[in-house]
Enzyme design. Structure first.
Site, PDB file in Angstrom:
ATOM      1  CB  VAL A   7       6.649  -3.693  12.834  1.00 24.70           C
ATOM      2  CG1 VAL A   7       6.043  -4.735  13.046  1.00 24.70           C
ATOM      3  CG2 VAL A   7       6.043  -2.535  12.675  1.00 24.70           C
ATOM      4  CB  ILE A  18       8.286  -6.915  10.181  1.00 24.19           C
ATOM      5  CG1 ILE A  18       8.218  -8.028  11.065  1.00 24.19           C
ATOM      6  CG2 ILE A  18       7.362  -7.039   8.761  1.00 24.19           C
ATOM      7  CD1 ILE A  18       6.859  -8.311  11.361  1.00 24.19           C
ATOM      8  CB  ALA A  62       8.751   7.836   8.843  1.00 24.24           C
ATOM      9  CE1 TYR A  63       7.610  10.734  12.085  1.00 22.19           C
ATOM     10  CE2 TYR A  63       6.190   9.648  10.550  1.00 22.19           C
ATOM     11  CZ  TYR A  63       6.718  10.928  10.821  1.00 22.19           C
ATOM     12  OH  TYR A  63       6.842  11.781  10.003  1.00 22.19           O
ATOM     13  N   GLY A  64       8.739   4.289  13.362  1.00 22.35           N
ATOM     14  CA  GLY A  64       8.709   2.929  14.507  1.00 22.35           C
ATOM     15  C   GLY A  64       9.243   1.732  13.873  1.00 22.35           C
ATOM     16  CG  ASP A  99       0.495   7.079   6.531  1.00 20.14           C
ATOM     17  OD1 ASP A  99       0.689   7.513   5.475  1.00 20.14           O
ATOM     18  OD2 ASP A  99       1.532   6.452   7.187  1.00 20.14           O
ATOM     19  CE  LYS A 153       3.493   1.164  14.810  1.00 22.76           C
ATOM     20  NZ  LYS A 153       2.794   1.675  13.598  1.00 22.76           N
TER      21      LYS A 153
END
Ligand SMILES: Nc1ncnc2c1ncn2[C@@H]1O[C@H](COP(=O)(O)OP(=O)(O)OP(=O)(O)O)[C@@H](O)[C@H]1O
Ligand SMILES: [Mg+2]
Lengths: 312, 382
Positions: free
Chosen positions: A32, A24, A28-30, A148, A47
């Site tokens: 999904v 999906i 920046a960090y993960g 965020d 996630k």
């Protein structure tokens, strides 16, 4: 594993097994994934989180954050995305892959805005705004600062309701992705963050202020290109804060460096058919001084939400 | 957390039961595991809430696994290890194992295998998955103190009652009560029991209204006397089995300062079939000395004697160095997040939880509350 092929499963001990359907989003960090619970056929969002194991197992902050997610989840708040399950992927040496299984939600507010090029009517904007504030007020009352908030982290269900995503977890997990070129957006950041000052719940209210304006304008409000430019952009729009409002302690950036910016911004020239009460609320959310900024709970009690709906 | 409560039928049909372990034996294993966690916690200077959390993990774990498959002392160590991290009072895995080794016989320690640390670390992931990452656990202690604040009457007697109830809460960890009832209800029941045994009748309380017959109706709904008595009896049952009845019990590391309650509050020998109702406390209770000459700790407790009273500076100092601020609160917030233990405020009476004085600053807005309760001991005020 999941990066090599989009088909994988993360069997867990509770008997659920998930099959990945597609990717999906990767922030920046993960990453999904959209996936299917093989047992129930329910579509979920996985996630992927990469936990660096220490000599003493799973680190405390990971446990704290996951414990918090679970605890919040038990409240079943209507504007918070539901966490359905947590399971392990492979453990590779010093790393443990975990999958947080969330309910799958249609789209995020970013694409919702994109797909509505003709915009939203005032009732829709009011409802979306109220739901965002509701979810954030819930987080704040549980001592969580989202940090965020942006349209990409606000999910919109098929029937137009808001669910907050992507809170509570540190953004430091997926080490291998940290160096990718994905730019973390600054556009919704509160001035105190940009100034490197301590911050708390008011930063989220700032972000919501930016998002509400975006719902009217269909385009982001403050599009800075760097941290300094972001501040300049904000001050141009809102007017440079007064010298008395400028923080005194722990600040390296001088008020004088923004001297050339006018003290009255042009923000009052809101575009579109925005009403006075909406303007008033937005200006209270975009107040420079975080102490003077309206809280989420106060915002929910603002006339904008409590007044009788007028047809426009 | 919803989903962690079981009825009695379910408690008799556990994975261990299906594995051929009879009910009495399973209850003994649970009791021994719980005691071992508490004893290890005390030895390592962990607070009561860390130990209690570890015990609750332990009970929950064995609702999904058999004692045959997972040896209880390894699981117990793992539960305490995890609880330490969750309650922000971390202990190194190898230190927990070292302490465990001191408390266990060689034979029992053998269940840890060749690499005890690896054994516990591997189990951590299984434990987490089994308890579904529901890491935050509430205990009756905080409710006990909260309710006590509302009760009116003789302060000395009330204080004594609260101490006794606190001890019962400690001991209740050795039963499966935490798998049956919410902490609020357990607190009410054990205060009721303590009230009976210490002859403290609650006649008036703050916030009383005409429709309240009993003080606890202010806090919990639909709690019948039958339920309260059932809970009390589950705790009292512990005292009718003295540790010596079971040679499987862990060694008695804490010297008992006082006779175990089996001689003071246990039901008489008429046994399980004809239990003494808490309405008619065992006659022994009348021998409780008046408050003026109460010895330090009159109720020998099932869980052992109270730990040595910590010295003033030691106890008032923060238990741990302040944990790192979680990333979602990257800046100093107005108060500590809920799951971060704040340094306990300095009490003038440092060696025990103050049941009647609000600990620290009263909560302000509905967020940024200080964690409650701030004291870290397993034992109530002497
Ligand atoms: N439950 C969900 N259902 C559907 N889509 C989701 C769900 N959760 C997240 N997404 C999508 O995946 C994207 C990335 O998710 P998320 O924000 O949780 O990850 P992230 O890696 O932290 O991203 P970033 O750090 O950039 O915000 C979101 O912007 C959203 O579009
Ligand atoms: Mg995101």
């Amino acid at each position: 594993m999941a990066d090599r092929s989009s088909h994988f499963s993360a069997p867990d001990q509770t008997g659920h097994e998930y099959e990945s359907l597609s990717r999906i989003g990767s922030g920046a960090y993960g990453t999904v994934y959209k996936a299917k619970d093989k047992r129930t056929n329910r579509v979920v969002a996985l996630k992927k989180v990469c936990v660096a194991l220490t000599e003493d197992g799973i680190p405390m902050n990971t446990l704290r954050e996951i414990g918090l997610l679970k605890q919040l989840n038990a409240h079943e708040h209507p504007n918070i995305v539901r966490l359905l399950d947590i399971c392990y992927g492979h453990r590779t040496g010093k790393e443990l892959i975990m999958y947080l299984v969330f309910e799958h939600v249609e789209q995020d507010l970013g694409s919702y805005i994109e797909r509505n090029p003709r915009g939203f009517n005032t009732i829709q904007i009011k409802n979306l705004s109220r739901e965002i504030l509701n979810g954030v007020d819930f987080l704040h009352s549980n001592r969580i600062v989202h940090r965020d908030l942006k349209p990409q982290n606000l999910l919109v269900t098929f029937d137009g309701h808001i669910k907050l995503a992507d809170f509570g977890l540190a953004k430091t997990y997926d080490f291998d992705m940290k160096l990718t070129s994905v730019v973390v957006t600054l556009w919704y950041r509160a001035p105190e963050v940009l100034l490197g000052l301590p911050y708390a719940t008011p930063v989220d209210v700032w972000s919501i202020g930016c998002i509400i304006v975006e719902l009217y304008n269909l385009t982001p409000l403050f599009c800075g290109t760097s941290e300094g430019d972001q501040l300049t952009t904000i001050f141009r729009e809102l007017g440079r804060p007064s010298e008395t409002d400028w923080p005194k302690d722990n600040i390296s950036i001088k008020w004088e460096s923004f001297r050339s910016i006018d003290s009255t911004g042009y923000m009052h020239n809101f575009s579109g058919n925005i009403c006075e009460t909406a303007k008033d609320l937005i200006m209270r959310m975009l107040t420079f001084d975080p102490i003077k900024r309206i809280s989420a709970m106060e915002a929910l009690n603002h006339t904008y939400f409590t007044e009788e709906p007028i047809n426009t | 957390m919803p989903g962690w409560y079981y009825d009695k039928k379910e408690l008799k049909n556990t994975p261990s039961a299906q594995d051929g372990i009879d009910y009495q034996t399973e209850m003994r294993y649970r009791k021994e595991g719980a005691r071992f966690i508490i004893d290890t916690g005390i030895k390592m200077d962990l607070g009561y809430s860390t130990s209690a959390t570890g015990v609750v993990y332990f009970h929950r774990f064995y609702m999904f696994h058999s004692f045959k498959q997972f040896p209880r002392y390894v699981t117990a160590c793992c539960c305490l290890f995890l609880a330490g991290k969750v309650e922000e009072t971390p202990k190194k895995c190898k230190d927990i194992i070292k302490t465990a080794r001191g408390l266990l016989t060689d034979q029992k320690f053998n269940t840890f295998g060749d690499d005890p640390k690896e054994e516990v670390m591997t189990l951590e992931r299984i434990l987490l998955q089994t308890i579904k990452f529901d890491l935050q656990v509430e205990h009756p202690y905080a409710y006990l103190l909260k309710y006590a604040k509302c009760l009116k009457g003789d302060k000395v007697k009330l204080n004594k009652m609260v101490q006794m109830a606190w001890t019962f809460v400690n001991d209740s960890l050795c039963t499966t009560l935490a798998l049956q009832w919410e902490p609020e209800i357990i607190a009410v029941a054990l205060m009721y029991l303590a009230g009976k045994l210490s002859q403290f009748d609650v006649i008036d309380w703050t916030g009383r209204t005409a429709k309240h017959l009993r003080w606890w109706e202010m806090f919990v709904e639909d709690v019948t006397m039958d339920l309260l008595e059932d809970i009390c009896h589950q705790v009292l049952d512990l005292y009718s089995q003295t540790p010596s009845q079971s040679n499987e019990s862990p060694p008695q590391n804490q010297p008992r300062l006082n006779p175990p309650p089996s001689s003071s509050v246990a039901r008489p020998s008429n046994g399980q079939n004809n239990p003494v109702s808490p309405d008619q406390p065992p006659p022994m209770h009348s021998s409780i000395p008046p408050p003026s000459d109460v010895p330090t700790y009159i109720y020998g407790t099932f869980t052992g004697a109270p730990p040595p009273v910590p010295g003033f500076p030691g106890f008032s100092a923060p238990p741990m160095s302040a944990p790192p601020v979680p990333p979602h609160m990257a800046a100093p917030p107005p108060g500590p997040p809920p799951n971060i233990a704040a340094p306990p405020p300095v009490f003038p009476f440092v060696n025990h939880p103050p049941p009647f004085a609000p600990p620290g600053v009263p909560p302000g807005a509905n967020y940024y509350q200080p964690p409650n309760p701030p004291h870290r001991q397993f034992y109530p005020p002497p």
